[in-house]
Write an enzyme that holds these catalytic residues in place. Structure first.
Site, PDB file in Angstrom:
ATOM      1  N   GLU A 168       0.793  -1.230   0.000  1.00 52.27           N
ATOM      2  CA  GLU A 168       0.000   0.000   0.000  1.00 52.27           C
ATOM      3  C   GLU A 168       0.830   1.287   0.000  1.00 52.27           C
ATOM      4  O   GLU A 168       0.909   1.997   1.001  1.00 52.27           O
ATOM      5  CB  GLU A 168      -0.973   0.003   1.183  1.00 52.27           C
ATOM      6  CG  GLU A 168      -1.887  -1.216   1.174  1.00 52.27           C
ATOM      7  CD  GLU A 168      -3.041  -1.115   2.167  1.00 52.27           C
ATOM      8  OE1 GLU A 168      -2.994  -0.260   3.060  1.00 52.27           O
ATOM      9  OE2 GLU A 168      -3.998  -1.895   2.026  1.00 52.27           O
ATOM     10  N   GLU A 352      -5.762  -8.322  -0.081  1.00 51.02           N
ATOM     11  CA  GLU A 352      -6.441  -8.076   1.191  1.00 51.02           C
ATOM     12  C   GLU A 352      -7.881  -7.701   0.914  1.00 51.02           C
ATOM     13  O   GLU A 352      -8.159  -6.934  -0.017  1.00 51.02           O
ATOM     14  CB  GLU A 352      -5.837  -6.884   1.964  1.00 51.02           C
ATOM     15  CG  GLU A 352      -4.541  -7.172   2.651  1.00 51.02           C
ATOM     16  CD  GLU A 352      -4.022  -5.951   3.413  1.00 51.02           C
ATOM     17  OE1 GLU A 352      -4.824  -5.107   3.878  1.00 51.02           O
ATOM     18  OE2 GLU A 352      -2.788  -5.842   3.520  1.00 51.02           O
TER      19      GLU A 352
HETATM   20  C1  FCB Z   1      -4.805  -2.257   5.139  1.00 52.57           C
HETATM   21  C2  FCB Z   1      -3.473  -2.686   5.710  1.00 52.57           C
HETATM   22  C3  FCB Z   1      -3.563  -3.797   6.722  1.00 52.57           C
HETATM   23  C4  FCB Z   1      -4.777  -3.634   7.602  1.00 52.57           C
HETATM   24  C5  FCB Z   1      -6.020  -3.421   6.779  1.00 52.57           C
HETATM   25  C6  FCB Z   1      -7.286  -3.318   7.588  1.00 52.57           C
HETATM   26  O1  FCB Z   1      -4.727  -0.939   4.736  1.00 52.57           O
HETATM   27  O2  FCB Z   1      -2.619  -3.136   4.685  1.00 52.57           O
HETATM   28  O3  FCB Z   1      -2.368  -3.830   7.437  1.00 52.57           O
HETATM   29  O4  FCB Z   1      -4.556  -2.619   8.510  1.00 52.57           O
HETATM   30  O5  FCB Z   1      -5.883  -2.278   6.006  1.00 52.57           O
END
Ligand code: FCB
Length: 435
Positions: A168, A352
């Site tokens: 990210e 994610e």
């Molecule tokens: C993302 C992050 C991860 C976690 C999720 C909820 O932005 O990569 O570490 O905090 O959000």
């Protein structure tokens, strides 16, 4: 139970869970150096309840049990991150053998359990001595990061299924240097502009270092947010386009087109590092896969009172998670399709996706809706090859501390006892059915 079935995703689709080192490991022993989150958390007002990652989920000691949970859930892969300060405590220079030994055991543990290791080199735990030298604001970070990447590749490259450089980049740069919400907590447009470029330049430099060491299957994980206007007024539309520019296009255009978006460059020009254009071939080094993290959408309104980016985020009408993030599965479909049509034909992974929530039935519904959204993106032509649930465990949710629970496995922070939730059972049911 999910309504989707594993078979709908095809035979080679990778299902996994994801975590990050600082959020679960604890184990601040055996030579691990300090990182920017240790001091950010120790500074009053930055993190809810002043929670820190000193113990976290004690994964440093309990990793065999955690890997067993992933295997028993029927997952194929595990996305984890390596802590730079555990491996190179000062950020550059001397290597901490005990740190390498930990990841050696962990990676072998995955392979023994038949799990594909998906490694992330940087999930936000910058060694503090590098922050002292300017961290992501300093162009030299490209060399520091590449040296660390080479150490990882030399020691583990042949055992990793896939490696991502950065998790990210928007969070590394903008959230942490402009909005001040994450470590190191800057609120400065010059700091942010430099970090926005250096994080991608360092990524490209590290890819070359990884390849030089023979590492294969390399990518980066961008977080994308669906940006939509709060009304159909042209001003709100402009606000939404601008937000899309700082959040999504800056990173996607840079990485996959080798050129930052002109509308954002125009606003940041006075603050960007001189001569950044010459680095764009490095920023856009060809990759082997692209990771996308997705949680929610943003609804934007024009706000003349805010300089540089005259916009504000407004609360939307949709159901929300317990952090107030709107639940919007269509956003995941749209973004996957957009990336595959406008940016790259590389294999895509949802690296994610998940929900902060204490009512786990809502989490089951969230996952089901988003898995359907992935199927829809595939039906529209996006080459999505895998999906990782965030997160295996309840863990240290950065500035939210331990109050936010994203896990499919509950963690009792008093006892460190792990208890699978219904959402874990839902994945297990789906994954075992067809394996
Ligand atoms: C993302 C992050 C991860 C976690 C999720 C909820 O932005 O990569 O570490 O905090 O959000």
């Amino acid at each position: 139970m999910f309504s989707v079935e594993r078979g709908q995703f095809g035979p080679n689709f990778v299902f996994g869970t994801a975590t990050a080192a600082y959020q679960i490991e604890g184990g601040q022993i055996d030579g691990r150096g300090t990182c920017i989150w240790d001091t950010f958390a120790a500074t009053p007002g930055n993190v809810k309840n002043a929670d820190d990652g000193h113990e976290a989920d004690d994964h440093y000691h309990r990793w065999p049990e955690d890997l067993d949970l992933i295997r028993d859930g029927g997952f194929d892969g595990y996305r984890f991150s390596l802590a730079w300060p555990r491996i190179i405590p000062e950020g550059t220079g001397a290597i901490n053998q005990a740190g390498l030994d930990f990841y050696d055991r962990l990676i072998d543990g995955m392979l023994e359990r038949g799990l594909k290791p998906f490694a992330t080199l940087y999930h936000w735990d910058l060694p503090s001595p590098l922050q002292d030298r300017g961290g992501w604001m300093n162009r030299d970070i490209a060399g520091w990061f590449a040296d660390y990447a080479a150490v990882v590749a030399r020691n583990f490259g042949d055992r990793l299924h896939a490696t991502a450089t950065i998790n990210e980049p928007w969070c590394v740069a903008f959230l942490s240097h402009f909005l001040g919400i994450h470590a190191p907590g800057y609120r400065d447009i010059r700091a942010a502009s430099r970090a926005m470029h250096h994080v991608l330049f360092a990524h490209g430099t590290a890819i070359a270092a990884l390849r030089a060491e023979g590492a294969k299957n390399l990518g980066i994980v961008t977080n994308l947010q669906k940006c939509e206007p709060a009304s159909d007024s042209p001003a709100d539309l402009e606000a939404s386009t601008l937000m899309d520019g700082t959040f999504n296009r800056w990173y996607l255009d840079g990485l996959y087109k080798g050129k930052y978006p002109a509308d954002i460059v125009a606003r940041l020009e006075p603050y960007l590092p001189a001569g950044f254009e010459a680095d764009m071939p490095v920023v856009s080094t060809p990759l082997d896969w692209a990771g996308i993290n997705y949680y929610s959408r943003s609804l934007l309104a024009y706000d003349a009172a805010t300089p540089v980016f005259p916009l504000k985020q407004v609360a939307g009408p949709l159901d929300k998670n317990d952090l107030g993030w709107e639940i919007y599965p269509k956003g995941l479909t749209d973004l996957l399709v957009r990336v595959s049509r406008e940016y790259t034909k590389l294999p895509l992974y949802v690296t994610e996706n998940g929900m902060s929530e204490t009512n786990d039935e809502k989490r089951v519904a969230y996952y089901d809706m988003h898995l359907k959204a992935v199927l829809e993106a595939r039906a529209q032509g996006a080459d999505v090859r895998g999906y990782f649930a965030w997160s295996l465990l309840d863990n240290y949710e950065w500035a939210e501390g331990y109050s936010s629970r994203f896990g499919i496995v509950h963690v009792d922070y008093e006892t460190q006892k792990r208890t699978p939730k219904g959402s874990y059972r839902a994945f297990q049911g789906m994954l075992h059915n067809t394996k």
